[in-house]
Design a protein around this motif. Structure first.
Motif, PDB file in Angstrom:
ATOM      1  N   PRO A 191     -10.701  -1.404  -1.459  1.00  0.00           N
ATOM      2  CA  PRO A 191      -9.222  -1.436  -1.374  1.00  0.00           C
ATOM      3  C   PRO A 191      -8.586  -0.297  -2.189  1.00  0.00           C
ATOM      4  O   PRO A 191      -9.070   0.046  -3.258  1.00  0.00           O
ATOM      5  CB  PRO A 191      -8.866  -2.790  -1.986  1.00  0.00           C
ATOM      6  N   ARG A 192      -7.473   0.248  -1.709  1.00  0.00           N
ATOM      7  CA  ARG A 192      -6.762   1.338  -2.374  1.00  0.00           C
ATOM      8  C   ARG A 192      -5.841   0.793  -3.468  1.00  0.00           C
ATOM      9  O   ARG A 192      -5.329  -0.329  -3.369  1.00  0.00           O
ATOM     10  CB  ARG A 192      -5.938   2.149  -1.387  1.00  0.00           C
ATOM     11  N   LEU A 219      -1.000  -2.405  -5.616  1.00  0.00           N
ATOM     12  CA  LEU A 219       0.279  -2.432  -6.327  1.00  0.00           C
ATOM     13  C   LEU A 219       1.402  -2.935  -5.429  1.00  0.00           C
ATOM     14  O   LEU A 219       2.305  -3.663  -5.867  1.00  0.00           O
ATOM     15  CB  LEU A 219       0.631  -1.041  -6.875  1.00  0.00           C
ATOM     16  N   LEU A 220       1.326  -2.559  -4.167  1.00  0.00           N
ATOM     17  CA  LEU A 220       2.346  -3.010  -3.232  1.00  0.00           C
ATOM     18  C   LEU A 220       2.293  -4.508  -3.051  1.00  0.00           C
ATOM     19  O   LEU A 220       3.309  -5.193  -3.023  1.00  0.00           O
ATOM     20  CB  LEU A 220       2.162  -2.278  -1.896  1.00  0.00           C
ATOM     21  N   HIS A 249       4.491  -9.941  -4.320  1.00  0.00           N
ATOM     22  CA  HIS A 249       4.374 -11.276  -4.892  1.00  0.00           C
ATOM     23  C   HIS A 249       5.431 -11.489  -6.001  1.00  0.00           C
ATOM     24  O   HIS A 249       6.029 -12.566  -6.113  1.00  0.00           O
ATOM     25  CB  HIS A 249       2.962 -11.480  -5.465  1.00  0.00           C
ATOM     26  N   ILE A 250       5.614 -10.442  -6.801  1.00  0.00           N
ATOM     27  CA  ILE A 250       6.594 -10.573  -7.893  1.00  0.00           C
ATOM     28  C   ILE A 250       8.000 -10.752  -7.343  1.00  0.00           C
ATOM     29  O   ILE A 250       8.800 -11.574  -7.821  1.00  0.00           O
ATOM     30  CB  ILE A 250       6.533  -9.344  -8.822  1.00  0.00           C
ATOM     31  N   LEU A 251       8.360  -9.992  -6.300  1.00  0.00           N
ATOM     32  CA  LEU A 251       9.682 -10.135  -5.701  1.00  0.00           C
ATOM     33  C   LEU A 251       9.867 -11.511  -5.103  1.00  0.00           C
ATOM     34  O   LEU A 251      10.958 -12.101  -5.181  1.00  0.00           O
ATOM     35  CB  LEU A 251       9.886  -9.054  -4.631  1.00  0.00           C
TER      36      LEU A 251
END
Length: 245
Positions: free
Chosen positions: A20-21, A26-27, A32-34
């Motif tokens: 995985p990149r 991070l995206l 998830h945080i949003l």
């Protein structure tokens, strides 16, 4: 290795596991945080507001702007203003030159004459003020102690009379209204013994009777004139008192 080959042989593709990149990870984390932030803000708005203020204050930077320097401007002079005062002129002391000519002091003139302080006439004899003769008199030609032209005696009534009953009219209140009163008139008796220039010296309560008295004294009475020290007749005043009984 053998399994890969078998897989390729059976499917015709090579199955490789890709790593995985970082950006993708991070995206996903951000999503998830949003999502969690949206749920928390929907069900617990007070808590999210507190968290926002804390996060914002942590990253808030206070920037102080430099104070602007106020430009100093010199006042422009008023066109009608007074100019600067000039220097005060101080005069130089001047000394008057000394006069080379000496002046003589002029002595006071001498008195015209000397003599006794009690001599005031034209002659140097006697204490009088006359212009001729000697003695103590004030005349201008006669000797003696007289005053010349001044009456030494008084005029005297020698003729004529005034009748209280016949010479005066009856007053409005009857003769009793005038009874017990008097008037004094003043006349000038001349050298011929006749009276003139009559005036009321002390009036009575009846002015008409006072007027009649003046007229009777001038027209009816005769006098012996006054005399000076040498016995010469001179004019002199005379006071006539008229009483009513």
């Amino acid at each position: 290795m053998n399994s890969d080959k078998q897989s390729v042989a059976s499917t015709g593709f090579v199955n490789r596991k890709r790593k995985p990149r970082v950006g993708t990870i991070l995206l996903i984390v951000a999503l998830h945080i949003l999502g969690l932030y949206g749920l928390a803000k929907a069900f617990a708005p007070d808590m999210t507001a507190t968290v926002e203020r804390t996060v914002v204050s942590a990253f808030t930077v206070t920037v102080t702007a430099p104070e602007e320097e106020t430009p100093v401007t010199e006042p422009e002079p008023d066109e009608g203003a007074q100019g600067d005062p000039g220097l005060k002129a101080t005069p130089k002391p001047v000394t008057a030159p000394t006069s080379p000519i000496k002046t003589r002091e002029t002595p006071a003139p001498r008195a015209s004459s000397t003599g006794a302080a009690n001599t005031s006439g034209a002659r140097d004899q006697g204490d009088g003020t006359g212009a001729d003769g000697s003695g103590l008199g004030t005349g201008s030609g006669r000797d003696g102690g007289g005053t010349g032209g001044v009456a030494a005696t008084k005029p005297q009534h020698v003729s004529g009379r005034i009748n209280n009953a016949r010479d005066y009219p009856v007053p409005p209140g009857g003769r009793d209204a005038r009874r017990g009163t008097e008037v004094i008139v003043r006349v000038i008796v001349g050298v011929n013994g006749r009276a003139s220039n009559c005036s009321v010296y002390k009036p009575s309560p009846d002015p008409e009777a006072d007027r009649i008295t003046c007229q009777l004294v001038v027209d009816r009475l005769g006098f012996k004139p006054a005399q000076d020290a040498q016995g010469n007749p001179v004019a002199a005043p005379f006071y006539w008192r008229q009483r009513w009984f």
